[in-house]
Design a protein around this motif. Structure first.
Motif, PDB file in Angstrom:
ATOM      1  N   UNK A  92      21.409  81.740  52.942  1.00  0.00           N
ATOM      2  CA  UNK A  92      19.955  81.728  52.989  1.00  0.00           C
ATOM      3  C   UNK A  92      19.424  80.666  53.942  1.00  0.00           C
ATOM      4  N   UNK A  93      18.271  80.948  54.526  1.00  0.00           N
ATOM      5  CA  UNK A  93      17.603  80.017  55.428  1.00  0.00           C
ATOM      6  C   UNK A  93      16.114  80.337  55.386  1.00  0.00           C
ATOM      7  N   UNK A  94      15.321  79.609  56.141  1.00  0.00           N
ATOM      8  CA  UNK A  94      13.899  79.892  56.280  1.00  0.00           C
ATOM      9  C   UNK A  94      13.618  80.221  57.736  1.00  0.00           C
ATOM     10  N   UNK A  95      13.041  81.423  57.990  1.00  0.00           N
ATOM     11  CA  UNK A  95      12.911  81.868  59.372  1.00  0.00           C
ATOM     12  C   UNK A  95      11.855  81.078  60.157  1.00  0.00           C
ATOM     13  N   UNK A  96      11.067  80.265  59.460  1.00  0.00           N
ATOM     14  CA  UNK A  96      10.103  79.411  60.152  1.00  0.00           C
ATOM     15  C   UNK A  96      10.692  78.042  60.518  1.00  0.00           C
ATOM     16  N   UNK A  97      11.915  77.774  60.087  1.00  0.00           N
ATOM     17  CA  UNK A  97      12.528  76.481  60.368  1.00  0.00           C
ATOM     18  C   UNK A  97      12.823  76.344  61.861  1.00  0.00           C
ATOM     19  N   UNK A  98      12.505  75.201  62.446  1.00  0.00           N
ATOM     20  CA  UNK A  98      12.796  74.948  63.848  1.00  0.00           C
ATOM     21  C   UNK A  98      14.296  74.820  64.058  1.00  0.00           C
ATOM     22  N   UNK A  99      14.750  75.133  65.274  1.00  0.00           N
ATOM     23  CA  UNK A  99      16.180  75.264  65.563  1.00  0.00           C
ATOM     24  C   UNK A  99      16.971  74.008  65.221  1.00  0.00           C
ATOM     25  N   UNK A 100      16.460  72.825  65.513  1.00  0.00           N
ATOM     26  CA  UNK A 100      17.214  71.589  65.307  1.00  0.00           C
ATOM     27  C   UNK A 100      16.760  70.799  64.081  1.00  0.00           C
ATOM     28  N   UNK A 101      15.976  71.408  63.232  1.00  0.00           N
ATOM     29  CA  UNK A 101      15.538  70.733  62.016  1.00  0.00           C
ATOM     30  C   UNK A 101      16.605  70.870  60.932  1.00  0.00           C
ATOM     31  N   UNK A 102      16.566  70.050  59.876  1.00  0.00           N
ATOM     32  CA  UNK A 102      17.564  70.128  58.805  1.00  0.00           C
ATOM     33  C   UNK A 102      17.579  71.501  58.139  1.00  0.00           C
ATOM     34  N   UNK A 103      18.704  71.899  57.576  1.00  0.00           N
ATOM     35  CA  UNK A 103      18.786  73.199  56.887  1.00  0.00           C
ATOM     36  C   UNK A 103      17.759  73.294  55.754  1.00  0.00           C
ATOM     37  N   UNK A 104      17.300  74.503  55.505  1.00  0.00           N
ATOM     38  CA  UNK A 104      16.322  74.736  54.437  1.00  0.00           C
ATOM     39  C   UNK A 104      16.938  74.425  53.073  1.00  0.00           C
ATOM     40  N   UNK A 105      16.125  73.890  52.198  1.00  0.00           N
ATOM     41  CA  UNK A 105      16.561  73.593  50.829  1.00  0.00           C
ATOM     42  C   UNK A 105      15.769  74.391  49.795  1.00  0.00           C
ATOM     43  N   UNK A 106      14.780  75.163  50.233  1.00  0.00           N
ATOM     44  CA  UNK A 106      13.990  76.004  49.352  1.00  0.00           C
ATOM     45  C   UNK A 106      13.307  77.084  50.184  1.00  0.00           C
ATOM     46  N   UNK A 107      12.657  78.036  49.493  1.00  0.00           N
ATOM     47  CA  UNK A 107      11.943  79.129  50.157  1.00  0.00           C
ATOM     48  C   UNK A 107      12.835  79.800  51.200  1.00  0.00           C
ATOM     49  N   UNK A 108      13.938  80.379  50.714  1.00  0.00           N
ATOM     50  CA  UNK A 108      14.925  81.011  51.594  1.00  0.00           C
ATOM     51  C   UNK A 108      14.447  82.419  51.967  1.00  0.00           C
ATOM     52  N   UNK A 109      13.619  82.497  52.993  1.00  0.00           N
ATOM     53  CA  UNK A 109      13.038  83.763  53.422  1.00  0.00           C
ATOM     54  C   UNK A 109      13.895  84.494  54.451  1.00  0.00           C
ATOM     55  N   UNK A 110      15.031  83.945  54.791  1.00  0.00           N
ATOM     56  CA  UNK A 110      15.947  84.593  55.747  1.00  0.00           C
ATOM     57  C   UNK A 110      17.331  84.690  55.119  1.00  0.00           C
ATOM     58  N   UNK A 111      17.923  85.883  55.212  1.00  0.00           N
ATOM     59  CA  UNK A 111      19.304  86.098  54.780  1.00  0.00           C
ATOM     60  C   UNK A 111      20.159  86.346  56.018  1.00  0.00           C
ATOM     61  N   UNK A 112      21.176  85.521  56.230  1.00  0.00           N
ATOM     62  CA  UNK A 112      22.070  85.639  57.382  1.00  0.00           C
ATOM     63  C   UNK A 112      23.410  86.159  56.869  1.00  0.00           C
ATOM     64  N   UNK A 113      23.712  87.405  57.209  1.00  0.00           N
ATOM     65  CA  UNK A 113      24.866  88.107  56.647  1.00  0.00           C
ATOM     66  C   UNK A 113      25.928  88.277  57.732  1.00  0.00           C
ATOM     67  N   UNK A 114      27.094  87.705  57.518  1.00  0.00           N
ATOM     68  CA  UNK A 114      28.201  87.862  58.466  1.00  0.00           C
ATOM     69  C   UNK A 114      29.088  89.001  57.989  1.00  0.00           C
ATOM     70  N   UNK A 115      29.296  89.999  58.852  1.00  0.00           N
ATOM     71  CA  UNK A 115      30.026  91.205  58.447  1.00  0.00           C
ATOM     72  C   UNK A 115      31.430  91.182  59.037  1.00  0.00           C
TER      73      UNK A 115
END
Length: 271
Positions: A92-115
């Motif tokens: 999980x991540x937040x799609x509004x998070x800036x590229x070099x900012x710390x990883x999201x710790x809440x409001x995980x509005x993005x799911x990054x799925x590695x297949x």
């Protein structure tokens, strides 16, 4: 970035804050190597969790309904829908998070799925993912659903050029003017459907072609959570069913529906 095609999202639950499961579909535009990413973005306050949960759909979604004697087509309209492979890794991540900012710790509005499998050009894929619904309604929920395909190195390759529509079979030259014709959004309460019956007027429903005998569909009882003013009712049928614009429509069930308080007073719009 190439526009993605065939995207579709179908939720199991619509009510505020509910633990939900989304059915996700898309058609691969490019051949993608194993270990590529499927990225799903949701509106604010939807939450996939830090370690999101991805699973296969029911077996019927992957069945060979064409039943071609020599096997199904690998790609194209008559090909079977495929899974995204075993044991996908989801973060999980937040799609509004800036590229070099710390990883999201809440409001995980993005799911990054590695297949773990390759994705074939022109092949349809489907999977399910758990999400906690937003806890209130916002108009932005009709516009902020996106699917992206990233390379194994994390570079965007394909993606949604507009919000993912709730009804995939409808084709629009552009984004519909009405937000309610775009993506799905949450509702205050679930529909009380424990006693709802869907009756086609016979013991079985046989396949028919256009201009042949029509079936009459009866839905009863539709029970709402509270009395109120005029509201809209949307009925979505599986692929292959087609509603006639106004043929045979009755806003009541004779002998059962209370009159005049419980009658649908407008002819439906069909699209």
């Amino acid at each position: 970035l190439t526009p993605l095609v065939g995207e579709n999202l179908q939720p199991e639950r619509f009510e505020y804050g509910a633990d939900n499961r989304l059915r996700v579909f898309f058609e691969a535009v490019h051949f993608m190597l194993a270990q590529s990413y499927i990225v799903l973005d949701a509106p604010d306050d939807f939450d996939f969790g830090a370690e999101c949960v991805v699973s296969d759909l029911g077996v019927d979604y992957y069945a060979d309904w064409e039943s071609i004697a020599w096997g199904s087509d690998l790609t194209g309209e008559k090909a079977t829908t495929s899974t995204i492979g075993p044991s996908p890794n989801c973060t999980g991540d937040n799609w509004k998070r800036l590229a070099r900012s710390p990883p999201a710790t809440e409001n995980f509005t993005r799911a990054i799925i590695r297949v773990s499998r390759t994705l074939l050009t022109g092949k349809y894929y489907g999977f399910a993912i758990d999400v906690r619904n937003a806890r209130s309604y916002s108009m932005e929920q009709h516009d902020n659903w996106r699917i992206w395909i990233w390379s194994p190195e994390g570079y965007p390759v394909d993606g949604s050029i507009r919000t993912v529509f709730f009804n995939a079979p409808r084709t629009f030259a552009g984004t519909p003017d009405s937000p309610f014709e775009r993506s799905w959004a949450v509702y205050p309460r679930p529909l009380n459907s424990s006693n709802l019956t869907v009756d086609f007027g016979g013991p079985q429903v046989l396949p028919t072609q256009t201009a042949m005998m029509l079936a009459t569909l009866t839905l009863f009882p539709i029970i709402v959570s509270q009395d109120g003013g005029l509201v809209d009712l949307r009925l979505v049928a599986p692929a292959g069913f087609e509603f006639e614009p106004t043929a045979g429509f009755e806003g009541k069930v004779p002998g059962k529906t209370c009159e005049p308080e419980c009658i649908l007073i407008a002819d439906p719009r069909v699209y």
